[in-house]
Design a protein around this motif. Structure first.
Motif, short mmCIF file in Angstrom:
data_model
loop_
_atom_site.label_atom_id
_atom_site.label_comp_id
_atom_site.label_asym_id
_atom_site.label_seq_id
_atom_site.Cartn_x
_atom_site.Cartn_y
_atom_site.Cartn_z
N LEU A 71 60.17 7.07 3.15
CA LEU A 71 59.78 7.42 1.79
C LEU A 71 60.64 8.57 1.26
CD1 LEU A 71 58.02 10.24 2.22
CD2 LEU A 71 56.23 8.63 2.88
N ASP A 72 60.47 8.86 -0.03
CA ASP A 72 61.29 9.87 -0.72
C ASP A 72 60.38 10.89 -1.38
OD1 ASP A 72 63.92 8.11 -0.66
OD2 ASP A 72 62.32 6.84 -1.46
N CYS A 73 60.82 12.15 -1.41
CA CYS A 73 59.97 13.21 -1.96
C CYS A 73 60.66 14.02 -3.06
CB CYS A 73 59.54 14.16 -0.85
SG CYS A 73 58.23 13.49 0.20
N HIS A 74 59.85 14.35 -4.07
CA HIS A 74 60.24 15.26 -5.15
C HIS A 74 59.13 16.28 -5.34
CE1 HIS A 74 63.89 13.36 -6.74
NE2 HIS A 74 63.33 12.20 -6.40
N LEU A 75 59.42 17.27 -6.19
CA LEU A 75 58.46 18.34 -6.47
C LEU A 75 58.14 18.35 -7.96
CD1 LEU A 75 57.11 20.62 -4.71
CD2 LEU A 75 58.80 22.17 -5.73
N GLN A 80 53.66 20.22 -6.61
CA GLN A 80 53.03 19.22 -5.76
C GLN A 80 54.14 18.31 -5.20
OE1 GLN A 80 49.52 18.99 -5.14
NE2 GLN A 80 49.73 21.02 -6.07
N VAL A 81 54.08 18.02 -3.91
CA VAL A 81 55.07 17.14 -3.28
C VAL A 81 54.64 15.70 -3.49
CG1 VAL A 81 56.27 16.50 -1.17
CG2 VAL A 81 55.61 18.89 -1.54
N VAL A 82 55.42 14.97 -4.28
CA VAL A 82 55.08 13.59 -4.59
C VAL A 82 56.08 12.63 -3.93
CG1 VAL A 82 53.97 14.16 -6.77
CG2 VAL A 82 56.42 13.63 -6.75
N VAL A 83 55.62 11.41 -3.73
CA VAL A 83 56.44 10.38 -3.11
C VAL A 83 57.04 9.51 -4.20
CG1 VAL A 83 56.46 8.45 -1.50
CG2 VAL A 83 54.97 10.42 -1.07
N SER A 84 58.33 9.68 -4.43
CA SER A 84 59.04 8.92 -5.45
C SER A 84 60.53 8.96 -5.14
CB SER A 84 58.79 9.53 -6.84
OG SER A 84 59.60 8.91 -7.82
N HIS A 85 61.21 7.85 -5.40
CA HIS A 85 62.64 7.82 -5.12
C HIS A 85 63.45 8.53 -6.20
CE1 HIS A 85 66.74 6.13 -5.15
NE2 HIS A 85 66.60 6.16 -3.83
N ASP A 86 63.15 8.26 -7.45
CA ASP A 86 63.96 8.76 -8.55
C ASP A 86 63.47 10.12 -9.05
OD1 ASP A 86 65.01 6.27 -8.23
OD2 ASP A 86 64.39 5.50 -10.20
N ALA A 87 64.41 10.97 -9.41
CA ALA A 87 64.05 12.23 -10.04
C ALA A 87 63.57 12.01 -11.46
CB ALA A 87 65.25 13.19 -10.04
N ASN A 88 64.20 11.04 -12.14
CA ASN A 88 63.79 10.68 -13.49
C ASN A 88 62.90 9.44 -13.44
OD1 ASN A 88 64.29 9.05 -16.20
ND2 ASN A 88 64.77 11.19 -16.65
N LEU A 89 61.90 9.41 -14.28
CA LEU A 89 60.87 8.37 -14.21
C LEU A 89 61.18 7.12 -15.03
CD1 LEU A 89 57.86 10.80 -14.52
CD2 LEU A 89 58.38 9.42 -12.51
N HIS A 90 62.32 7.07 -15.69
CA HIS A 90 62.57 5.97 -16.62
C HIS A 90 62.60 4.60 -15.94
CE1 HIS A 90 64.92 3.34 -19.35
NE2 HIS A 90 64.17 3.94 -20.27
N ARG A 91 63.34 4.48 -14.85
CA ARG A 91 63.43 3.19 -14.17
C ARG A 91 62.08 2.72 -13.66
NH1 ARG A 91 63.55 1.11 -8.93
NH2 ARG A 91 63.23 3.21 -8.08
N SER A 92 61.32 3.63 -13.08
CA SER A 92 60.09 3.23 -12.39
C SER A 92 58.87 3.15 -13.30
CB SER A 92 59.80 4.18 -11.24
OG SER A 92 59.70 5.52 -11.69
N ILE A 99 60.48 14.29 -13.01
CA ILE A 99 59.28 14.67 -12.25
C ILE A 99 59.13 16.18 -12.23
CG2 ILE A 99 58.30 14.75 -9.92
CD1 ILE A 99 59.29 11.92 -9.49
N SER A 100 60.23 16.88 -12.11
CA SER A 100 60.18 18.34 -12.01
C SER A 100 59.69 19.02 -13.29
CB SER A 100 61.56 18.89 -11.64
OG SER A 100 62.52 18.52 -12.62
N ASP A 101 59.66 18.26 -14.40
CA ASP A 101 59.22 18.83 -15.68
C ASP A 101 57.77 18.49 -16.01
OD1 ASP A 101 61.73 19.93 -16.14
OD2 ASP A 101 62.46 18.10 -17.13
N MET A 102 57.10 17.80 -15.10
CA MET A 102 55.73 17.37 -15.37
C MET A 102 54.79 17.82 -14.26
SD MET A 102 56.41 13.44 -16.66
CE MET A 102 54.81 13.32 -17.45
N VAL A 103 53.55 18.15 -14.63
CA VAL A 103 52.54 18.45 -13.62
C VAL A 103 52.04 17.13 -13.06
CG1 VAL A 103 51.89 20.61 -14.73
CG2 VAL A 103 50.63 18.52 -15.25
N TYR A 104 51.48 17.18 -11.86
CA TYR A 104 51.14 15.95 -11.16
C TYR A 104 50.19 15.06 -11.96
CZ TYR A 104 49.44 12.65 -7.74
OH TYR A 104 49.09 11.49 -7.10
#
Length: 317
Positions: A71-75, A80-92, A99-104
């Motif tokens: 799995l992949d992790c971002h903050l 909060q440590v979230v499991v997501s591949h992309d830093a930007n949410l557009h594709r998914s 992700i870094s600009d939004m609260v969980y």
């Protein structure tokens, strides 16, 4: 004449010693004792069978008996440590935000359909679970399943938070982490040297240089996992007719240099596991195991399990 004989005998002695230690590395290095062995590894939980990096994907893979979740992790903005591949949410998710600009609690749900990165012209249609999970969710749900964590960004807080979670859930012996970036891997090792690390890309290049120069048997290695692609699969990900001659040559060269049975055997003899990614076809599964890879990472955990069952590839004990 005497000098030439001396040089020849020295070189011959070095070559013979290197060859011996390549086959029998434990004469010089104590074999690493790992706490787990993984043959069946589910990439993003199995991105070809469920929406990637979701709890549904992880649960499906674990129910099948996978040996490891990748799995992949971002903050997030609220750390909060979230499991997501992309830093930007557009594709998914369809939302153009980082992700870094939004609260969980503000994170959007995944799209209903996501492309499968390592399977050409393949879309995975998801079920009800479209939530981006926390890393702690995964640790709580699967306390005995090894997890392979890709630290996606060079962020000291992310690395620290992941380490804290690994320690909190008593998973130092069930976790491996790293990234292609050597800077990130060094930070991971410095933050918590008790969590095994992957070879970074520069370290893979160093490893190959040591192997082909004959120096590898003499050099200690801190990494415990080699995780590399099988370059030849690029011909399945792209239209072969669109590959240029130079692209074909580079692919052939990379495949020839990386996919070496002698290298894999030497590393596994030293207790270093070798994982090959991301393989989704039976012929690639077969080739990887014949080369001596410890494990295969796939988007299709059911497909890999069926292959292993039919071919008598045993699960680790």
């Amino acid at each position: 004449m005497c000098a030439a004989v001396y040089v020849l005998s020295t070189v011959t002695g070095y070559v013979l010693t290197s060859a011996l230690l390549l086959k029998c590395p434990n004469l010089l290095h104590r074999k690493r004792r790992g706490h787990f062995l993984s043959r069946h590894i589910s990439h993003r939980g199995g991105a070809g069978e469920n929406l990637e990096n979701t709890m549904a994907a992880f649960q499906h893979a674990v129910d099948l008996g996978t040996d490891m979740l990748e799995l992949d992790c971002h903050l997030t903005k609220d750390e909060q440590v979230v499991v997501s591949h992309d830093a930007n949410l557009h594709r998914s998710t369809g939302i153009n935000a980082n992700i870094s600009d939004m609260v969980y609690n503000e994170l959007p749900l995944y799209r209903c359909n996501l492309d499968v990165t390592f399977q050409r012209a393949c879309i995975c249609a998801g079920g009800e679970d479209k939530r981006i999970p926390l890393l702690s969710d995964v640790f709580e749900a699967f306390p005995n399943t090894p997890v392979n964590i890709d630290i996606k960004v060079n962020n000291d807080t992310l690395i620290k938070k992941v380490s804290e979670l690994v320690v909190k859930y008593d998973r130092e012996n069930l976790t491996v982490w790293g990234n292609a970036s050597n800077k990130i891997v060094k930070k991971c090792y410095k933050e918590n040297p008790r969590i095994p690390v992957l070879f970074s890309f520069p370290r893979v290049l160093q490893l190959l240089g040591l192997f082909y120069s004959g120096l590898l048997p003499f050099v200690p290695l801190k990494e415990q996992f080699l995780e590399i692609p099988m370059p030849s699969i690029i011909t399945k990900l792209k239209d072969p007719d669109r590959l240029t001659r130079s692209q074909r040559f580079i692919t052939w060269l990379a495949d020839t240099l990386l996919m070496r049975k002698a290298l894999f055997q030497h590393l596994t003899a030293r207790g270093i596991q070798v994982y090959i990614w991301v393989l989704n076809d039976e012929e690639d599964f077969q080739r990887a195991f014949e080369l001596g890879a410890t494990g295969v990472m796939t988007d299709f955990p059911t497909r890999l399990k069926d292959f292993m069952d039919r071919n008598g590839i045993s699960k680790p004990q």
